[in-house]
Design a protein around this motif. Structure first.
Motif, PDB file in Angstrom:
ATOM      1  N   ALA A   1       0.735  -1.300   0.020  1.00 20.34           N
ATOM      2  CA  ALA A   1       0.089  -0.227  -0.095  1.00 20.34           C
ATOM      3  C   ALA A   1       0.853   1.250  -0.072  1.00 20.34           C
ATOM      4  N   LEU A   2       0.299   2.535  -0.158  1.00 23.38           N
ATOM      5  CA  LEU A   2       1.238   3.634  -0.314  1.00 23.38           C
ATOM      6  C   LEU A   2       0.495   4.437   0.931  1.00 23.38           C
ATOM      7  N   SER A   3       1.207   5.179   1.560  1.00 28.42           N
ATOM      8  CA  SER A   3       1.015   6.123   2.679  1.00 28.42           C
ATOM      9  C   SER A   3       2.020   7.280   2.905  1.00 28.42           C
ATOM     10  N   ASN A   4       1.529   8.451   3.600  1.00 32.47           N
ATOM     11  CA  ASN A   4       2.353   9.446   4.025  1.00 32.47           C
ATOM     12  C   ASN A   4       1.923   9.685   5.463  1.00 32.47           C
ATOM     13  N   LEU A   5       1.547   8.676   6.117  1.00 29.41           N
ATOM     14  CA  LEU A   5       1.115   8.914   7.641  1.00 29.41           C
ATOM     15  C   LEU A   5       2.174   8.557   8.533  1.00 29.41           C
ATOM     16  N   SER A   6       2.236   9.424   9.825  1.00 28.18           N
ATOM     17  CA  SER A   6       3.338   9.234  10.550  1.00 28.18           C
ATOM     18  C   SER A   6       2.846   9.418  12.008  1.00 28.18           C
ATOM     19  N   ASP A   7       1.673   8.995  12.185  1.00 38.29           N
ATOM     20  CA  ASP A   7       0.931   9.089  13.729  1.00 38.29           C
ATOM     21  C   ASP A   7       1.785   7.850  14.468  1.00 38.29           C
ATOM     22  N   THR A   8       2.826   8.503  15.311  1.00 33.80           N
ATOM     23  CA  THR A   8       3.784   7.452  16.130  1.00 33.80           C
ATOM     24  C   THR A   8       3.103   7.229  17.668  1.00 33.80           C
ATOM     25  N   GLN A   9       1.743   7.538  17.845  1.00 28.83           N
ATOM     26  CA  GLN A   9       1.230   7.421  19.058  1.00 28.83           C
ATOM     27  C   GLN A   9      -0.026   6.502  19.108  1.00 28.83           C
ATOM     28  N   THR A  10      -0.741   6.272  18.137  1.00 35.46           N
ATOM     29  CA  THR A  10      -1.835   5.560  18.281  1.00 35.46           C
ATOM     30  C   THR A  10      -1.526   3.994  17.995  1.00 35.46           C
ATOM     31  N   PRO A  11      -1.907   3.090  18.976  1.00 32.31           N
ATOM     32  CA  PRO A  11      -1.489   1.695  18.673  1.00 32.31           C
ATOM     33  C   PRO A  11      -2.686   0.942  18.002  1.00 32.31           C
ATOM     34  N   GLY A  12      -2.569   0.011  17.340  1.00 34.89           N
ATOM     35  CA  GLY A  12      -3.717  -0.979  16.652  1.00 34.89           C
ATOM     36  C   GLY A  12      -3.594  -0.761  15.433  1.00 34.89           C
ATOM     37  N   TYR A  13      -4.657  -1.992  14.788  1.00 32.99           N
ATOM     38  CA  TYR A  13      -4.681  -2.072  13.516  1.00 32.99           C
ATOM     39  C   TYR A  13      -5.330  -0.794  12.617  1.00 32.99           C
TER      40      TYR A  13
ATOM     41  N   THR B   1       3.357  -2.152  14.205  1.00 31.42           N
ATOM     42  CA  THR B   1       4.033  -3.340  14.790  1.00 31.42           C
ATOM     43  C   THR B   1       5.024  -2.990  15.681  1.00 31.42           C
ATOM     44  N   MET B   2       5.566  -1.684  15.708  1.00 34.27           N
ATOM     45  CA  MET B   2       6.571  -1.172  16.916  1.00 34.27           C
ATOM     46  C   MET B   2       5.866  -1.141  18.038  1.00 34.27           C
ATOM     47  N   LEU B   3       4.497  -0.353  18.194  1.00 37.86           N
ATOM     48  CA  LEU B   3       4.059  -0.592  19.387  1.00 37.86           C
ATOM     49  C   LEU B   3       3.646  -1.829  19.920  1.00 37.86           C
ATOM     50  N   SER B   4       3.136  -2.677  19.149  1.00 35.44           N
ATOM     51  CA  SER B   4       2.789  -4.002  19.389  1.00 35.44           C
ATOM     52  C   SER B   4       3.978  -4.797  20.068  1.00 35.44           C
ATOM     53  N   ALA B   5       5.222  -4.515  19.566  1.00 39.77           N
ATOM     54  CA  ALA B   5       6.557  -5.178  20.220  1.00 39.77           C
ATOM     55  C   ALA B   5       6.738  -4.484  21.470  1.00 39.77           C
ATOM     56  N   ILE B   6       6.727  -3.443  21.504  1.00 38.48           N
ATOM     57  CA  ILE B   6       7.034  -2.645  22.802  1.00 38.48           C
ATOM     58  C   ILE B   6       6.190  -2.872  23.780  1.00 38.48           C
TER      59      ILE B   6
END
Length: 270
Positions: free
Chosen positions: A74-86, A136-141
């Protein structure tokens, strides 16, 4: 992202030049980089069709409109680094400045999406940039409803392989690295082919977590396939989200492939 990839490419070119003897002819080849910024995104992301770049590369996407399930690019320009989940599956966990990038999702049940050319010709991949996604990152952390948080022994690995025109894996055409390697909470290393080359001791997204991955080890391919594996698994397979952000996909230009092959031939003789 652009500066990092360019530094990787400059180093790669230097290594190839160093393989040539002083009496060897100096061949010239050029590189083409797909940064995805030419795409128009309706709402911050696009995930209902394969993306075709202006220079003829297809990033395959499989999307099921009935169930909303998908695999591939997919393509994206999103960078929300705070919200977890699908619901935040299209964000990169890194400073981004609204640049467009690809989000690759690997499914155990449908992992057949590849990068190929529209004309079906073979090509030489050269490099790309990768970064973790926020989901992925917030799930791992922290862990989530589907997957436990990573321990210091847990990993999420990426394997990139070259395929021939029949879809078979080309011998010795592969790169494998650990995208996430847990040490302590919130600390991971990025590896390639078992060799350390970048460390993230502080996973602050403001520090910029994009890193270059050389792809020229793959050699000449007809298409590229990406798979992901992890030891964090449940009854139905990997539980940690299998996503990775990709940018600056770079190849040897089709017009100068013969010059590039002369360099490869000269390197093998020395």
């Amino acid at each position: 992202m652009k500066k990092l990839s360019l530094s990787i490419l400059a180093l790669s070119a230097l290594l190839f030049s160093a393989c040539l003897g002083t009496d060897e002819p100096q061949h010239q080849y050029t590189l083409e980089t797909i940064g995805f910024d030419e795409a128009t995104l309706p709402s911050g992301y696009m995930n209902n069709q394969s993306y075709i770049s202006k220079n003829g590369y297809v990033f395959e996407n499989k999307f099921d409109s009935q169930y909303g399930s998908w695999a591939g690019f997919a393509l994206s320009n999103l960078s929300d680094t705070q919200t977890p989940g699908y619901a935040n599956q299209y964000s990169v966990y890194s400073a981004n400045s609204n640049n467009t990038f690809a989000v690759f999702y690997y499914s155990d049940y449908d992992g057949g999406q590849t990068i190929r050319r529209t004309d079906g010709k073979d090509f030489y991949p050269y490099a790309m940039s990768v970064a973790p996604t926020t989901y992925t990152m917030l799930s791992a952390i922290n862990g989530d409803d589907f997957s436990p948080k990573f321990t210091d022994k847990d990993t999420l690995s990426v394997e990139i392989v070259g395929l021939d025109a029949t879809g078979k894996t080309i011998e010795d055409s592969y790169i494998k690295f650990s995208m996430l390697r847990g040490r302590t909470l919130g600390q991971f290393n990025l590896y390639m082919s078992g060799m350390y080359f970048t460390s993230f001791d502080n996973l602050s997204p403001s520090s910029g977590l994009w890193s270059g991955v050389p792809l020229y080890h793959l050699g000449k391919v007809n298409r590229i396939k990406i798979t992901m594996t992890s030891n964090v698994r449940g009854e139905y397979g990997i539980t940690v989200p299998t996503y990775i952000a990709i940018d600056n996909f770079t190849t040897v230009s089709m017009d100068t492939m013969s010059e590039y092959e002369k360099i490869l031939a000269g390197s093998s003789e020395n």
